[in-house]
Design an enzyme around this catalytic site. Structure first.
Site, short mmCIF file in Angstrom:
data_model
loop_
_atom_site.label_atom_id
_atom_site.label_comp_id
_atom_site.label_asym_id
_atom_site.label_seq_id
_atom_site.Cartn_x
_atom_site.Cartn_y
_atom_site.Cartn_z
N GLU A 181 0.81 -1.22 0.00
CA GLU A 181 0.00 0.00 0.00
C GLU A 181 0.85 1.27 0.00
OE1 GLU A 181 -2.80 -0.60 3.20
OE2 GLU A 181 -3.88 -2.15 2.09
N GLU A 299 -5.05 -8.56 -1.67
CA GLU A 299 -5.60 -8.41 -0.32
C GLU A 299 -6.97 -7.79 -0.42
OE1 GLU A 299 -3.08 -6.52 2.66
OE2 GLU A 299 -4.86 -5.66 3.61
#
Length: 503
Positions: A181, A299
């Site tokens: 991220e 994810e």
């Protein structure tokens, strides 16, 4: 019949009496597939979160983080083995501050510690000792928003040490993913797209050096974050040919875990469809900039910060999860990793007992029933009926997943087979002569917020010896319509549906 069974029958019957049936014509274009997933499409994650990872006045991770997960637990082991095989992603938000104590040169090598400030997500750097890395691999072998711009080249020496150690121990690694991220605006930190592309090239060269045999060389994945069109396009364009094997992105489209609207959203077909544009955009970017690679959701837990408190471990979450699997398949995604195998509210296994939650069985059925070739399927009925179709996992035939989001309406489905390559009207109505294999999932007592799921009317529970229950279909006359009850999910395999795409 015991008392519990009688009680269930009475409740279920009363639900049927108040629901109405609607006829639906579903058209399958069986001439050619529209996309293809990886054979091992189902994937789960294991995360780093410590026991004191807390949100919304609760700490739902318990002993499920990578540093303290009980890898000897028999239910956990059997739950993973049941997939045969199951792809597991090791990582998460704290991944970017993990160091590997390969040379035993880090004094006081400790897991993540709570910090008031100065570190990402309020936790210190975490140190992974090789003893724990050995334990994790032994388990795998047994089961098989603020601007914090990071600059400079990726420091690869510690990763090289980890790879070297992993190779020396003979551990099999499917793929390496760089970072977590850090793309776009990032979550707690970010990296510019061209710098990330340069770092990915360094990782690719490192993997080629450490694993010179192309047949056993792990894949290289990235960037592992939320999709941002400008950032992704720049990143993929700058990465270079054959650097990235899988373009990974994350999905948390239901909002925060304390959002009381989560249970409504997972039943709203119009809300569920909104995320389709992201899947399409990622797929189109890959076609344009990196056609040698494939799209992965690496994810996805639906609701962020450990999942919906009263929803993510219940039957209702399957509406969102299985719809995600179907939608990403249509948009050419190869792998879908569910956050998480265990830990938080969105786990497939109960964080304390490891007993499977309802979505575990949905994932297992998908893995066993739905093949890799994706077929186009449409209908003009209610939007509350979601339908996806693949070639059957085991030939011959075609498999479907039906998701009924409606509380009050059941559906009687007639199938049509469209072999017209130029569009137009369906060629013929399909009527099977062999018995269909049907797996109907419903919540206990008709309560979609139940954590107990029924398969064809029978609760799915571990055996006395803690074995995962056998998932047996019921066989149904192929001439009859497919009946999908209100608030239910059904997997259906038709062995005598002869789609050329599946031959």
């Amino acid at each position: 019949m015991n008392f519990k069974s009688i009680t269930f029958f009475v409740v279920f019957l009363s639900c049927l009496l108040v629901s109405k049936a609607e006829k639906v014509e579903v058209v399958v274009e069986g001439a050619t597939p529209i996309a293809q997933t990886d054979e091992d499409f189902i994937c789960v994650t294991l995360d780093w979160w410590p026991t004191n990872k807390c949100d919304y006045d609760q700490c739902p991770w318990g002993q499920a983080g990578l540093f303290n997960l009980d890898l000897k637990n028999k239910i956990l082991e059997k739950a993973v083995k049941a997939f045969h095989p199951l792809r597991i992603r090791v990582g998460g938000s704290l991944q970017d501050q993990v160091v590997y104590n390969v040379r035993n040169n880090i004094e006081n090598c400790q897991p993540f510690q709570k910090q008031d400030k100065g570190f990402l997500f309020g936790f210190s750097i975490g140190c992974l000792d090789m003893k724990r890395w050995d334990e994790l691999n032994e388990f795998f072998n047994q089961t098989r928003n603020y601007d914090n711009l990071w600059v400079g080249d990726w420091y690869s020496h510690n990763a090289r040490d980890l790879m070297s150690y992993t190779i020396s121990k003979g551990y099999k690694i499917d793929s390496y993913e760089l970072g977590n991220e850090l793309c776009g605006v990032g979550v707690s930190a970010r990296i510019e797209a061209k710098q990330y592309a340069k770092d990915m090239a360094a990782l690719k060269n490192l993997v080629k050096e450490m694993y010179p045999n192309p047949k056993t060389q792990p894949k290289v994945l990235g960037p592992g974050g939320f999709y941002d069109k400008k950032w992704f396009d720049t990143f993929l364009d700058a990465s270079g040919h054959d650097v990235i094997d899988g373009v990974t992105h994350h999905i948390y489209n239901l909002g925060p875990g304390n959002n009381p609207d989560v249970v409504r959203r997972v039943q709203d077909p119009f809300f569920l469809t909104q995320i389709a544009q992201t899947f399409k955009d990622v797929s189109n970017a890959i076609v344009k900039f990196a056609p040698w690679s494939g799209a992965w959701v690496s994810e996805s837990g639906g609701a962020y910060n450990s999942g919906g408190q009263l929803v993510s471990y219940t039957f209702a979450f399957g509406f969102w999860y299985l719809d995600q699997l179907g939608m990403t398949s249509v948009y050419s995604h190869k792998v879908y990793c569910r956050q998480a195998l265990t830990g938080g509210n969105y786990a497939l296994l109960n964080t304390t007992t490891f007993v499977p939650n309802p979505d575990y069985y949905g994932a297992l059925l998908w893995h066993r029933v739905m093949g890799s070739k994706v077929l186009s399927v449409t209908h003009k009925g209610s939007p509350y009926l979601r339908v996806y179709s693949h070639c059957a996992k085991k030939e011959p035939g075609v498999s479907f997943v039906f998701i009924n989001l409606s509380k009050n309406t059941s559906f009687d489905v007639d199938l049509f087979h469209d072999l017209n390559l130029n569009g137009g009207s369906p060629n013929f109505e399909f009527k099977g002569h062999k018995k269909r294999e049907e797996y109907h999932l419903t919540p206990k007592d008709g309560n979609i917020l139940s954590s107990i799921v029924l398969l064809n009317g029978t609760p799915l529970e571990l055996s006395d010896s803690l074995e995962i229950p056998e998932l047996k279909p019921k066989l149904v006359d192929g001439l009859k319509p497919i009946s999908i009850a209100a608030h239910s999910i059904a997997f259906v395999t038709i062995r005598d549906f002869n789609a050329p795409a599946c031959s």
